[in-house]
Structure formats: C-alpha cells, structure tokens
Design an enzyme around this catalytic site. Sequence first.
Site, short mmCIF file in Angstrom:
data_model
loop_
_atom_site.label_atom_id
_atom_site.label_comp_id
_atom_site.label_asym_id
_atom_site.label_seq_id
_atom_site.Cartn_x
_atom_site.Cartn_y
_atom_site.Cartn_z
N HIS A 166 0.84 -1.21 0.00
CA HIS A 166 0.00 0.00 0.00
C HIS A 166 0.88 1.26 0.00
CE1 HIS A 166 -3.34 2.63 1.08
NE2 HIS A 166 -4.16 1.62 1.02
N GLU A 272 -0.58 1.14 -5.64
CA GLU A 272 -0.47 -0.06 -4.81
C GLU A 272 -0.41 -1.32 -5.68
OE1 GLU A 272 -3.94 0.26 -2.34
OE2 GLU A 272 -3.69 2.43 -2.17
O1 TA6 Z 1 -6.12 1.19 -1.04
C1 TA6 Z 1 -7.30 1.88 -1.06
C2 TA6 Z 1 -8.10 1.57 0.19
O2 TA6 Z 1 -8.61 0.27 0.16
C3 TA6 Z 1 -9.18 2.65 0.31
O3 TA6 Z 1 -10.46 2.10 0.03
C4 TA6 Z 1 -9.01 3.13 1.74
O4 TA6 Z 1 -9.76 2.33 2.62
C5 TA6 Z 1 -7.51 2.94 1.92
O5 TA6 Z 1 -7.27 1.67 1.36
C6 TA6 Z 1 -6.99 3.12 3.31
O6 TA6 Z 1 -7.47 2.10 4.14
P1 TA6 Z 1 -7.01 2.14 5.72
O7 TA6 Z 1 -7.55 0.90 6.32
O8 TA6 Z 1 -5.49 2.20 5.72
O9 TA6 Z 1 -7.59 3.42 6.26
#
Ligand code: TA6
Length: 296
Positions: A166, A272
């Site tokens: 991520h 990501e």
């Molecule tokens: O990567 C995108 C995502 O899935 C978004 O939908 C948002 O939820 C982001 O990840 C961040 O998630 P988190 O659990 O780190 O707040």
Amino acid sequence: PQVNFSHANSRVTAVLPTGESVVILLYGATVISWKNRFGMEKLWLSDAAKLDGSKAVRGGIPLVFPVFGTAPDHAPTSKLPQHGFARNSRWEFLGKSSSESAGPSDTSVKLDFGLSSNTLEDGVKSQWPYTFSIIYSVTLTPESLSTSIVITNDGAEPIDFQVLMHTYLRVNDISQIQVTGLEDSEYVDKVDAAKTKSQSGAVAITGETDRVYTPAKGPSNAVAVAEEGETIFTVVRDNLKDVVVWNPWTEKAAGMGDFEPKDGFKKMICIEAGSVNGWVSLDPGDAFEGAQTISD
Ligand code: TA6
C-alpha cells in the site's frame, strides 16, 4: 564503503555510501522513509501517523495481507480487520546483506523481515489459524527501492489470500500528476458503485479516487507517475497482477484522524501493487513471491 546501519527502537535504518536511506518500522515491517541522496523524502507519511504500534501506519508502505479491504463473505478471512493483520503485527528483523558490485555508486542493501504463525499474536491466530511463514525483503539501491514478499504455506491445507503493498508516494502537487501504464486496463471504480470501467488515456486525480485496476495490463508491468510531464516514479511489478490507485481527497482526508495535515492529500498518491481481485490459492508446501521496484 560501508552501508551505515542501525537496528534500534523498533526501527531498522540503512544509509548507502551514496547517501540514499531507508527506514523500516518493525511494526508491520512498514517502510516509513525512503530518501534520495539529497535527503529528499520520496514517500508520504502523515504527520499524525501512529508509529507506536497502536494502529497501522498512515503512510510509507503498509503491507496488506491476507485480505485487501474486508471480505465478509470469505469465511477464512471474514474475522480479520480491514487489510488483514500483516501491517498490525510485530515483525522480526532477520538480517541484512549488502552487495557492492563495482564501487560505492553500485552499493545496495537488502533487509529481511519475518512473520510466521510462530510469531503471530494468539488473538490473530484464532481469527486466521493457518501455518505460514513470510519473508519480506526491502532492497535499497542508488536508483530504486524494491519490496518483495515470499509467503510459504507450512501447513497441510491450502491457504487462500490476497496481498498488496500500500505505497504512499510523495508528490508536489496532485493536480499536476498523470499516471500512465494503465491504458486499456479494466478497473473497479470504488467511488462509483464499484462499477467496472475501462481506462482510456492517462489517469489524472481530480477528486476522491479509489480504483482497482485488475489486471493492470501496462507494457512490462510498469506504471509511471509524471508531474508536469516529467516522470518522477516508475513502479514495476513482479507477479502482482493488480494496481490500486487511491487518493482520499478532501472529505475522506478530513475523516481520518491520523491523516495530517488535512490538505496532505495534495502531496500524495497511492500506487499499490498487489493481487487483490479473487484469491491466490497456495497449496501445502508451496510459496508465493510478489515484488515491486520503485525507481525515482
Ligand atoms: O487502497 C485503497 C483503500 O482500500 C481505500 O479504500 C481506503 O480504505 C484505503 O485503502 C486506506 O485504508 P485504511 O484501512 O489504511 O484506512
């Protein structure tokens, strides 16, 4: 010329002779800093990011495993928190190896981190009772940062998982950003009722953006981020078929307590690399390897 190195206060830090550096927090094996030789930070990290293990780090490169998002209909992972447990677990530092092929400008360092069913917290093990081991490697060179993950099924039953890195990339101004390499790829648009669409042309970010490109079909598995027409990052994937592009924009940034400054969304884009659409099925004794190389 030596790689300067320290393993203290739950962090591992390495600095190349040419000046590039990387910092990994043992909590989540989260890369929290990657600087170029001029000391310029290449990753975005929230000013309010928790670095004490109380919650996943808001920024850097959190690791998503064994589930992306939540999967209420997937029994094996339905009890896990959003994005799984890897980014919330304490990893062990397994060691470093550095290579110096021709001289200081070629010196690189590889840092290995481990998480397994032997080291996983009991509470988590009861939610996901599989026998596994993961080696996560972070490799820093003068030109790039690579992260690779090797997941081994040490048990007697198949493991179905999703995995994703991520990555929060730092940019100067999100309004000047264009992402290429995703042309003609189908994507799930999570800000438009999860409709499936097809990407035409470059991706620009003009509002909340949350897209799962699956599979990302770009040439040589590369996605490029350009700012004012100049490529600032290239992300090349190995065995990770999907790319998520995310920017929370104003409202979602306002709603995240650990997202600071609130206009920080103008300075970041998440590109990501992962395998998050459907499940990777790992048979007993088998191993899965996936990696990304980010060049700046
Ligand atoms: O990567 C995108 C995502 O899935 C978004 O939908 C948002 O939820 C982001 O990840 C961040 O998630 P988190 O659990 O780190 O707040």
